[in-house]
Design an enzyme around this catalytic site. Structure first.
Site, PDB file in Angstrom:
ATOM      1  N   LYS A 198     -16.237   9.444 -16.832  1.00 37.94           N
ATOM      2  CA  LYS A 198     -17.413  10.173 -16.375  1.00 37.94           C
ATOM      3  C   LYS A 198     -18.573   9.200 -16.135  1.00 37.94           C
ATOM      4  CE  LYS A 198     -20.659  13.702 -17.882  1.00 37.94           C
ATOM      5  NZ  LYS A 198     -20.978  14.792 -18.785  1.00 37.94           N
ATOM      6  N   GLU A 204     -13.932   0.679 -23.467  1.00 39.18           N
ATOM      7  CA  GLU A 204     -12.465   0.660 -23.508  1.00 39.18           C
ATOM      8  C   GLU A 204     -11.890   0.814 -22.094  1.00 39.18           C
ATOM      9  OE1 GLU A 204     -14.418   2.514 -25.429  1.00 39.18           O
ATOM     10  OE2 GLU A 204     -13.538   2.893 -27.409  1.00 39.18           O
ATOM     11  N   GLY A 258     -17.398  15.663 -20.946  1.00 38.88           N
ATOM     12  CA  GLY A 258     -16.152  14.891 -20.944  1.00 38.88           C
ATOM     13  C   GLY A 258     -14.963  15.673 -21.484  1.00 38.88           C
ATOM     14  N   ARG A 259     -15.156  16.333 -22.632  1.00 38.48           N
ATOM     15  CA  ARG A 259     -14.033  17.046 -23.259  1.00 38.48           C
ATOM     16  C   ARG A 259     -13.730  18.382 -22.584  1.00 38.48           C
ATOM     17  NH1 ARG A 259     -18.366  16.244 -26.356  1.00 38.48           N
ATOM     18  NH2 ARG A 259     -19.584  17.991 -27.131  1.00 38.48           N
ATOM     19  N   GLU A 344     -15.695  17.151 -31.786  1.00 37.56           N
ATOM     20  CA  GLU A 344     -16.803  16.480 -31.085  1.00 37.56           C
ATOM     21  C   GLU A 344     -17.864  17.513 -30.686  1.00 37.56           C
ATOM     22  OE1 GLU A 344     -16.605  14.191 -27.128  1.00 37.56           O
ATOM     23  OE2 GLU A 344     -16.416  12.562 -28.566  1.00 37.56           O
ATOM     24  N   HIS A 375       9.142  20.053 -41.855  1.00 41.60           N
ATOM     25  CA  HIS A 375       9.882  19.050 -42.623  1.00 41.60           C
ATOM     26  C   HIS A 375       8.972  17.890 -43.008  1.00 41.60           C
ATOM     27  CE1 HIS A 375      13.632  21.150 -41.771  1.00 41.60           C
ATOM     28  NE2 HIS A 375      13.036  21.449 -40.620  1.00 41.60           N
ATOM     29  N   LYS A 504     -20.586   2.747 -31.419  1.00 42.39           N
ATOM     30  CA  LYS A 504     -20.510   1.987 -30.147  1.00 42.39           C
ATOM     31  C   LYS A 504     -21.528   0.853 -30.155  1.00 42.39           C
ATOM     32  CE  LYS A 504     -19.229   5.817 -27.049  1.00 42.39           C
ATOM     33  NZ  LYS A 504     -19.670   6.637 -25.926  1.00 42.39           N
TER      34      LYS A 504
HETATM   35  O1  LIG Z   1     -15.454   9.583 -19.480  1.00 36.78           O
HETATM   36  P1  LIG Z   1     -16.219   8.548 -20.194  1.00 36.78           P
HETATM   37  O2  LIG Z   1     -17.644   8.451 -19.729  1.00 36.78           O
HETATM   38  O3  LIG Z   1     -15.538   7.202 -20.088  1.00 36.78           O
HETATM   39  O4  LIG Z   1     -16.300   8.939 -21.715  1.00 36.78           O
HETATM   40  C1  LIG Z   1     -15.151   9.040 -22.499  1.00 36.78           C
HETATM   41  C2  LIG Z   1     -15.405   9.766 -23.784  1.00 36.78           C
HETATM   42  O5  LIG Z   1     -16.349   9.099 -24.572  1.00 36.78           O
HETATM   43  C3  LIG Z   1     -17.175  10.025 -25.270  1.00 36.78           C
HETATM   44  O6  LIG Z   1     -18.424   9.973 -24.708  1.00 36.78           O
HETATM   45  C4  LIG Z   1     -17.242   9.768 -26.735  1.00 36.78           C
HETATM   46  O7  LIG Z   1     -17.177   8.439 -27.059  1.00 36.78           O
HETATM   47  C5  LIG Z   1     -16.504  11.367 -25.013  1.00 36.78           C
HETATM   48  O8  LIG Z   1     -17.373  12.412 -25.148  1.00 36.78           O
HETATM   49  C6  LIG Z   1     -15.943  11.165 -23.660  1.00 36.78           C
HETATM   50  O9  LIG Z   1     -14.969  12.116 -23.366  1.00 36.78           O
END
Ligand SMILES: O=P(O)(O)OC[C@H]1O[C@](O)(CO)[C@@H](O)[C@@H]1O
Length: 534
Positions: A198, A204, A258-259, A344, A375, A504
């Site tokens: 987003k 990452e 995002g979620r 979240e 199990h 972060k």
């Molecule tokens: O889509 P992006 O901006 O890379 O964010 C990834 C994820 O990181 C977050 O902001 C949390 O670290 C989430 O809410 C989001 O889904």
């Protein structure tokens, strides 16, 4: 008396209430279940009685669930700490009903983007859109994390019977093992990398995107690299800077959290795997649940009822976790998806005004598919000292018609578990069992005690015909709205996530220490000690 107090009173007055005894009322199942099409929510195996249910509904009314829901659907900026509307529902508003944000109808743009995704997916799946060499794309790798990963992964696994496109893979972790192991078996000349972010700043994702790009460059000429890249993002300036051609970029607005984003461009990998038609069915399922949520009276409203069960268990009964237990192997990643959606969204400590909450907010969400969990951790659920409310999900039939007997066994296990949790096994029944096995005296007493199941443990069961795209859409929308309703009742903002920021920031400051470019003097003793071992 305030409703919270009345609810606690109800619980205290009935502390030894037996769930099983509530079925003395022959209408219990009917009164404590609700339906949306073929999707059934049974919450009769909880210790909620008619009075508690009515108080819980009062709670929803007094919290203004109706009004806040309408405000959300109407595009008001209910995400107050980010001053944003919350409109993931617009992404599945296939009717095109106008939805205005700041006086502008956003639907034409939403539908245009959906159409662009479909065109892209059709062309790629039909090998009209090819790799730089002209060969069809065989593999697609979605690089994203959090909401830009969990939704597509979950849906992709869930809809395996509908896969008829390129093979889709997912890379999320900054741990190089993830991208290394994923790309190892793939051919860069026939692979498309989708960078899903987003913000297009997530460390990452951007690190993995760079690694992925280098991997492509081993086999694809630099001036054609754009053919192998696509982006899903709100930040179109950044996608261009990364070298992604504008016709491979699918944008969305900041009012899609995002979620909550699997319904739009972030779902592109799913659309590529299952095709636009099945993806549209996924949206239709969610749209159906949206309509139900908007129109059904609170007492028949699945998201509201599921939320009230959650509030009852969490805030009134004091159970601090909930287990999501799909008896549907393809919902393997649903618990992980719901962890982000729920924890979240509702893992908050202050209300909208910034005041500390007077009671607990979101519970700990976890789970695994059945029967595997049986199990593993069900021991604790049945005989442990903590009560864990369970949420079972199961289809009436599976896709494997030739293995229908296995599906019957799956169903039998699912129903047996909720029965066992509720009914349990008394000491007398355990003694009888031991007696039959030849035990007597003190040894019989000891052995029997280990075989007692306290019972009276609550669960809800959700049942649907088959896990098809439409049903999956319904399930996910149901949980989204459940999280929303719980958040409204707690008075929190379910749509920000400030709790992920500090880690972060500190990670960015920690990197130079790990790379030996800064000293750790101002760090705590533990961190200094750990750094010293590197
Ligand atoms: O889509 P992006 O901006 O890379 O964010 C990834 C994820 O990181 C977050 O902001 C949390 O670290 C989430 O809410 C989001 O889904």
């Amino acid at each position: 008396m305030n409703v919270w107090k009345s609810l606690s009173q109800n619980q205290e007055n009935n502390a030894d209430r037996s769930i099983l005894a509530l079925f003395d009322d022959p209408d219990r199942f009917k009164a404590f279940s609700a339906q949306c099409g073929d999707f059934l929510l049974d919450y009769s195996k909880t210790n909620m009685d008619a009075e508690a249910k009515s108080l819980l509904l009062d709670l929803a009314k007094s919290a203004g669930v109706d009004a806040t829901r309408n405000a959300m659907f109407d595009g008001q900026a209910i995400n107050q700490t980010e001053d944003r509307a919350v409109l993931h529902t617009a992404l599945r508003n296939l009717s095109g009903r106008p939805v205005t944000v700041d006086g502008r109808d956003v639907m034409p743009e939403v539908l245009e983007t959906l159409q662009a995704m479909k065109t892209f997916a059709i062309r790629l799946r039909n090998a009209e859109l090819t790799s730089a060499s002209g060969a069809p794309f065989t593999d697609v790798v979605n690089i994203g994390i959090g909401g830009s990963d969990l939704g597509p992964v979950m849906a992709n696994v869930a809809l395996a019977p509908y896969h008829d496109g390129p093979k889709v893979h997912f890379v999320s972790n900054v741990d190089g093992a993830d991208i290394n192991d994923t790309l190892k078996g793939l051919d860069p000349t026939t692979t498309l990398l989708i960078i899903a972010s987003k913000t297009f700043t997530t460390i990452e994702t951007m690190t993995n995107a760079e690694t992925g790009k280098k991997w492509l460059l081993q086999a694809v000429p630099e001036d054609q690299i754009g053919d192998h890249l696509a982006a899903l993002s709100t930040a179109q300036d950044k996608t261009a800077a990364f070298g992604i051609p504008s016709d491979h970029v699918f944008g969305f607005a900041d009012w899609v959290g995002g979620r909550y984003s699997v319904w739009g461009p972030i779902g592109l990998s799913v659309m590529l795997a299952i095709g636009p038609e099945d993806f549209t069915a996924f949206l239709q399922g969610a749209e159906e649940m949206d309509t139900h949520f908007r129109e059904a009276p609170l007492e028949d409203n699945l998201p509201v009822l599921l939320a009230l069960v959650g509030i009852w268990h969490n805030n009134i009964c004091g159970y601090n976790t909930r287990a999501v237990l799909p008896y549907d192997q393809r919902l393997l990643r649903l618990p992980a998806y719901l962890q982000q959606l729920d924890m979240e969204s509702n893992g908050k400590g202050v209300d909208m005004e910034g005041n500390p909450l007077p009671r607990h907010s979101g519970p700990i969400v976890w789970g695994e598919p059945g029967t595997n969990g049986q199990h593993a951790f069900y021991q604790l659920i049945h005989q442990g000292t903590r009560v864990v409310p369970c949420e079972f999900l199961v289809a009436r039939r599976g896709h494997e018609s030739e293995l229908a007997h296995q599906h019957r066994l799956l169903l039998a296990n699912c129903l047996a578990q909720s029965e066992a949790l509720m009914v349990g096994r008394s000491m007398d029944a355990a003694r009888e069992l031991m007696r039959e096995q030849g035990f007597e005296g003190a040894e019989l007493e000891k052995q029997a005690a280990h075989r007692v199941f306290p019972g009276n443990r609550p669960s809800v069961t959700m049942m649907y015909n088959i896990l098809d795209p439409k049903t999956l859409g319904k399930i996910i929308a149901l949980y989204e709205h459940r999280v929303f309703v719980e958040g409204v009742i707690w008075g929190i903002n379910s749509f920000d996530q400030w709790g992920v920021e500090l880690g972060k920031v500190l990670a960015t400051r920690m990197l130079p220490l790990i790379e030996g470019e800064a000293t750790s003097e101002d760090k705590d003793g533990s961190t200094r000690g750990l750094l010293a071992t590197l």
